[in-house]
Design an enzyme around this catalytic site. Structure first.
Site, PDB file in Angstrom:
ATOM      1  N   ASP A 448      65.568  70.511  78.920  1.00  0.00           N
ATOM      2  CA  ASP A 448      65.069  71.273  80.069  1.00  0.00           C
ATOM      3  C   ASP A 448      63.997  70.485  80.814  1.00  0.00           C
ATOM      4  OD1 ASP A 448      64.967  73.438  81.787  1.00  0.00           O
ATOM      5  OD2 ASP A 448      64.660  74.919  80.210  1.00  0.00           O
ATOM      6  N   ASP A 508      69.693  79.548  86.131  1.00  0.00           N
ATOM      7  CA  ASP A 508      69.133  80.519  85.189  1.00  0.00           C
ATOM      8  C   ASP A 508      69.658  81.920  85.455  1.00  0.00           C
ATOM      9  OD1 ASP A 508      67.672  78.667  83.808  1.00  0.00           O
ATOM     10  OD2 ASP A 508      65.756  79.128  84.764  1.00  0.00           O
TER      11      ASP A 508
END
Length: 706
Positions: A448, A508
């Site tokens: 990430d 997301d």
């Protein structure tokens, strides 16, 4: 007097690019479907050349691949340099060309300044053209590089519109179709990564271009840092596409003998609509970009722990979650944020990459062993490029972050950015990750990147290069480990980082209504095989929308399927529905991930329809996201089939209960009916799509005798 040949051409299987070199410049005069090899290039270039008008230089500057300032070019220059803080005036004619099969190299040089620029055009896998540009300082004094375009492409006269991909966090890759107009349409990123706007992807087309008809061109800048994209139309009506890495002033200084290589740019061209561009990019990504495991091995169904547990982790809870995942047919269990020392919320501990003894008193192995006994492999979330000010790493090495002396160290998401350009920092990160992968049976890393890079501290370009080196070193040590690129969703997705990663996290936002729109943008360039696409919880944590499991699961099948929700919080009916779709995904993933992807008509704003077709088998998703304007939607028609072949068409269960009762021929659709490819292309089929949140899966299978 130049000794150059007057013309050059580059020919792929389905296109030709013709360059007029008579003005000591590489001037594209034709870029489109293949021309005969015997074509008279002189005649072609002459008939395409415009006459002079009243307001031009006496010798108009050519529309070249390398325009420079001060020569009458009516567009932004490809190259800007300075010396001792003052801009330099260039004269960069084409001085040499060399050509091999599938490759054309153009050499430009400014003898007075001792600068050379080389542009290499190469036919890449899938029929794309790869542009590689580099500049070398062959002089005696240092030169500062302000900008060097990876691609400056004069656009064909048919170019009237562009599709750019804008967006924000949780709303990436939104397609915006704009008419070209005098002036520049520009996008750029400033956070050290491409960003959520997707500005390093673009499509150029005519007013009437569609899925299967019309002229179109698609381009991409393969770079994981800041970029600039511009489509500029001048007063003569000429349009130019420019793509470049955005450099900080003073960041790139070339000493004598130094060379700077701009990021690659890739271009596809089509005279048969958008689908051909999509197929070319997909073939290129799977055949020449992503690691072999991503292109060849079945894409395992994931369960990610974040939406189920977030920071509320314990070994018992994680093992129970793994058991519930295995019962659904999940194949990979991914432990997300919250597993490492001291991490109880998002304010602390980034950089301390050891298992939290309070959660894992015996380390990660008891959980990993439990997951593997359940028939799944194990994945782990990391964010190596970041550090929390409240962490052991930062307390030991506060100078390891990107910062400016005497300036405050501003945070985002309570994080600072580690300076990967420092060898001791990259070395430390490699040691941490190497130890994790060597000591544990970890099959996958979710890598990430949740923060923009600020301050850039004059290291924007170098930071990206250092990231590539770290990933390359890690992959060389652990080639079997798959890595996902994630940057709060789709904030850093490009073909350079995908050379090192097996999939990307598209957003997301798992709301299926939003994901259909987001994925539509990504699928214009990237194949479903590498696009993480998960079933999220209901209500959705980002949009608040409540969506039935049937719809969520059908949408998630069209990508690299996963689950980001707690099965324990689902009803028995939802778990049964989800398990059925996971089984269906496994049955069809060879088609979904190896097939050509087509966008189906109608192109109604509320209908999203896709078909993946591979070796005579196809599966289509037809999804309605809003109330239909009429009771009966137009028929769904299917391209990509052989006109004279016969296909069995059926609806795949489970069905959307709300719409099932409206099927006109429920038994026929369940058992399947046989139609020709021509009938399916021209007439199509009728499906009830009146209600929002209606989705159908259609199987199309060619008969053995066809």
């Amino acid at each position: 007097m130049s000794s150059l040949t007057p013309f050059a051409r580059l020919d792929g299987d389905e296109f030709s690019l013709v360059l007029d070199l008579r003005a000591d410049a590489a001037e594209p005069v034709y870029f489109g479907p293949s021309l005969p090899m015997a074509e008279d290039l002189a005649s072609l270039c002459d008939v395409l050349r415009r006459g002079l008008h009243a307001s031009q230089p006496d010798r108009p500057a050519p529309r070249s691949l390398l325009p420079w300032a001060g020569h009458g070019h009516l567009c932004a220059p490809s190259i800007v340099v300075q010396q001792n803080g003052r801009p330099l005036t260039l004269r960069m004619p084409l001085v040499a060309i060399s050509q091999r099969e599938g490759d054309l190299c153009l050499q430009h040089r400014d003898d007075a300044l001792g600068l050379s620029v080389q542009i290499e055009l190469r036919i890449a896998h899938g029929g794309l053209v790869e542009f590689s540009t580099q500049m070398q300082n062959q002089g005696t004094q240092p030169i500062g590089l302000i900008s060097l375009a990876s691609l400056t492409l004069p656009l064909p006269s048919w170019a009237t519109h562009m599709v750019r991909y804008a967006g924000r966090w949780s709303g990436e890759m939104q397609q915006q179709r704009l008419a070209l107009h005098q002036g520049a349409i520009t996008s750029a990123s400033y956070g050290g990564r491409p960003g959520f706007g997707g500005g390093n992807w673009v499509r150029i087309e005519t007013a009437g271009t569609g899925e299967l008809h019309g002229d179109a061109l698609a381009a991409h800048l393969a770079w994981s840092g800041d970029h600039v994209l511009s489509v500029e139309c001048n007063a003569d009506g000429d349009a130019t596409l420019t793509m470049a890495a955005r450099l900080e002033p003073g960041e790139i200084m070339l000493a004598p003998g130094d060379t700077f290589c701009a990021p690659r740019a890739l271009v596809a061209v089509s005279a048969q609509g958008i689908a051909s561009l999509r197929h070319a990019f997909h073939a290129h990504v799977l055949g020449a970009v992503v690691p072999d495991t991503a292109a060849s091995t079945p894409r395992k169904v994931h369960l990610n722990s974040w939406e189920a547990l977030a920071f509320d982790q314990s070994l018992d809870k994680l093992c129970a979650l793994a058991d519930r995942a295995a019962a659904l047919g999940i194949e990979r269990f991914v432990l997300d944020d919250g597993w490492f020392a001291g991490r109880r919320d998002d304010t602390t501990s980034l950089g301390d990459w050891v298992a939290d003894p309070g959660i894992f008193p015996e380390g990660l192995d008891p959980l990993i062993d439990h997951v593997r006994r359940s028939g799944m492999d194990f994945g782990l979330w990391v964010e190596p490029e970041m550090v929390s000010p409240d962490s052991a790493l930062y307390r030991a090495h506060p100078d390891w972050c990107l910062y400016l002396p005497d300036h405050p160290r501003l945070t985002q998401r309570n994080q600072l950015v580690l300076d990967l350009t420092r060898p001791e920092v990259s070395g430390h990160l490699f040691a941490c990750l190497d130890r994790l992968l060597a000591d544990h049976a970890i099959a996958y890393l979710k890598w990430d990147h949740n923060r923009d890079l600020f301050p850039l501290a004059g290291k924007s370009h170098a930071q990206v290069v250092a990231l590539y080196a770290l990933l390359d070193r890690l992959r060389a040590a652990h080639p079997e480990v798959e890595i996902e690129t994630c940057a709060s969703g789709g904030g850093r997705v490009d073909l350079e980082i995908l050379e090192r990663c097996s999939r990307f996290w598209a957003s997301d936002n798992n709301d299926p209504f939003e994901r259909l729109q987001i994925n539509a943008g990504w699928f214009d360039f990237l194949p479903m095989r590498i696009a993480g696409n998960h079933v999220g919880p209901s209500p959705n944590p980002i949009t608040g929308r409540q969506v039935a499991m049937d719809f969520r699961a059908k949408v998630a099948m069209f990508g690299h399927m996963g689950v980001e929700a707690d099965p324990g919080g689902m009803s028995a009916e939802d778990r049964q529905c989800l398990a059925a779709h996971i089984a269906l995904y496994k049955q069809w993933r060879d088609v979904l991930h190896a097939g050509r992807l087509w966008r189906l008509s109608p192109a109604d704003a509320g209908v999203h329809a896709l078909l993946a077709m591979h070796e005579g088998r196809g599966i289509a998703l037809i999804a309605q996201t809003r109330q239909a304007a009429t009771y009966d939607e137009p028929h769904i028609r299917f391209p990509g089939l052989e006109d004279d072949a016969l296909y069995r068409v059926a609806l795949l269960p489970p069905y959307c209960e709300k719409a099932k009762g409206q099927l006109s021929q429920a038994r026929t659709y369940a058992e399947g009916t046989v139609l020709s490819g021509r009938a399916l292309r021209l007439a199509g089929i009728s499906l009830p799509l009146q209600y929002p949140e209606t989705a159908w899966l259609v199987s199309i299978e060619r008969g053995a005798d066809s």
